[in-house]
Design a protein around this motif. Structure first.
Motif, PDB file in Angstrom:
ATOM      1  N   GLU A  16       0.828  -1.205   0.000  1.00 21.47           N
ATOM      2  CA  GLU A  16       0.000   0.000   0.000  1.00 21.47           C
ATOM      3  C   GLU A  16       0.860   1.252   0.000  1.00 21.47           C
ATOM      4  O   GLU A  16       0.633   2.174  -0.795  1.00 21.47           O
ATOM      5  CB  GLU A  16      -0.942  -0.003   1.207  1.00 21.47           C
ATOM      6  N   ALA A  33       1.059   3.813  -3.182  1.00 17.27           N
ATOM      7  CA  ALA A  33       0.496   5.146  -2.930  1.00 17.27           C
ATOM      8  C   ALA A  33       1.530   6.251  -3.106  1.00 17.27           C
ATOM      9  O   ALA A  33       1.180   7.375  -3.494  1.00 17.27           O
ATOM     10  CB  ALA A  33      -0.086   5.201  -1.518  1.00 17.27           C
ATOM     11  N   SER A  54      -5.027  -2.946  -2.642  1.00 17.58           N
ATOM     12  CA  SER A  54      -4.124  -1.866  -3.059  1.00 17.58           C
ATOM     13  C   SER A  54      -3.932  -1.873  -4.574  1.00 17.58           C
ATOM     14  O   SER A  54      -3.854  -0.800  -5.200  1.00 17.58           O
ATOM     15  CB  SER A  54      -2.764  -2.026  -2.366  1.00 17.58           C
ATOM     16  N   ARG A  77      -7.020  -0.264  -5.938  1.00 19.28           N
ATOM     17  CA  ARG A  77      -7.102   1.153  -5.562  1.00 19.28           C
ATOM     18  C   ARG A  77      -6.158   2.014  -6.412  1.00 19.28           C
ATOM     19  O   ARG A  77      -6.508   3.114  -6.848  1.00 19.28           O
ATOM     20  CB  ARG A  77      -6.770   1.306  -4.079  1.00 19.28           C
ATOM     21  N   HIS A  78      -4.945   1.488  -6.655  1.00 21.08           N
ATOM     22  CA  HIS A  78      -3.933   2.286  -7.341  1.00 21.08           C
ATOM     23  C   HIS A  78      -3.735   1.869  -8.805  1.00 21.08           C
ATOM     24  O   HIS A  78      -2.829   2.400  -9.461  1.00 21.08           O
ATOM     25  CB  HIS A  78      -2.614   2.197  -6.587  1.00 21.08           C
TER      26      HIS A  78
END
Length: 310
Positions: free
Chosen positions: A203, A207, A227, A230-231
């Protein structure tokens, strides 16, 4: 653990054992575990298949009834040993892998097999988000490496608000600690390490660094997959156990950070047609989930067909 180590180095003889039948409780347990594990459909590399283990060894020793100690050693080490006899007649001759077995994929093969080539030096976020679970890619260009120790250092630097020694924006990172090169080698064996060891760092890395993709071995945990989604940073797998062959696709290698970490330093590799499989895409689909499920369905269907005589 000593007993487990000794068992691991015994010859792989499951086919002979099944043919003759068990002669002890330990041998009966070996066969039972072998059949039940393979019935899970996990398969080689966790991608689904009929063969998950090639053998199961069981060794016992008298111990106090209250203790019941158990030691387990995974299969990968058992597939990396060989037996030789030093009889004084000269050095042992070890035959290296036949590199003709490495697939030669031309333009016509790319059209018929669905394999696509990827230029890492011109990679875009849009391209990586188009990769789908189970797809085969051939990577060419420059990639970075990093495993446990390097990830720990990078996360510590990020937490301390300090710059990283190498820019990860738009790059692909390969979870590998290459063996030192010898003679005219560009790099020594360079097989992927188990990626779950990087899950705790994923993460923060995704990020804060701008990575485009990760390459490793085996499945990722739920938090790491979250993660990835999300990314929008997919995860690919290289072929575990083929470290020497993978090194043949590496045309240049240089240390770019953390040289004091030895084999765990960050390298920059220049690769040509390095084969990888898309394991987790940006939608969260994981081949380590879908593969075994698909194979369990096939195996169940085959079992039903045999039982009804189809």
């Amino acid at each position: 653990m000593l007993l487990a180590k000794e068992a691991m180095n015994e010859p792989i003889d499951m086919s002979e054992l099944i043919a003759r039948g068990p002669s002890s409780a330990e041998e009966a347990l070996r066969i039972e575990l072998y059949e039940r594990i393979n019935a899970l459909g996990i398969g080689a590399q966790g991608l689904g298949g009929l063969t998950t283990v090639v053998d199961v060894k069981v060794a016992t020793y008298p111990t106090h009834a209250a203790s019941k100690p158990v030691a387990l050693i995974p299969q990968c080490a058992a597939n990396r040993h060989l037996t030789l006899t030093l009889d004084g007649k000269g050095p042992a001759q070890l035959q290296p892998p036949d590199l003709s077995q490495w697939p030669q994929i031309g333009p016509e093969d790319l059209q018929t097999t669905g394999v696509r080539r990827v230029n890492l030096d011109e990679l875009t976020r849009g391209e990586t988000t188009s990769w789908r679970c189970g797809e085969t890619l051939l990577l060419s260009g420059k990639m970075l490496t990093g495993r446990d120790a390097a990830h720990k250092r990078m996360v510590d630097l990020i937490d301390a608000g300090k710059p990283l020694p190498v820019d990860l924006r738009g790059r692909v990172i390969y979870y590998v600690g290459p063996v030192r090169a010898v003679r005219d080698e560009v790099v020594g064996p360079a097989g992927p390490t188990t990626s779950s060891r990087m899950d705790d760092f994923t993460e923060k890395m995704l990020a804060e660094t701008g990575l485009y993709a990760m390459v490793g071995k085996a499945e990722r945990g739920p938090a790491a997959i979250e993660s990835i989604v999300r990314h929008k940073t997919p995860y690919l797998i290289a072929v575990g156990g083929a470290a020497y062959l993978i090194s043949k696709s590496i045309k240049a290698a240089r240390i770019v950070a953390f040289e004091d970490l030895g084999m765990e330093a960050i390298y920059e590799f220049e690769v040509q047609d390095m084969p990888v499989i898309m394991a987790v895409d940006v939608e969260g689909n994981s081949v380590h989930n879908s593969g075994p499920i698909e194979w369990r369905k096939r195996m169940a269907a085959d079992s039903i067909a045999r039982n009804i005589g189809v």
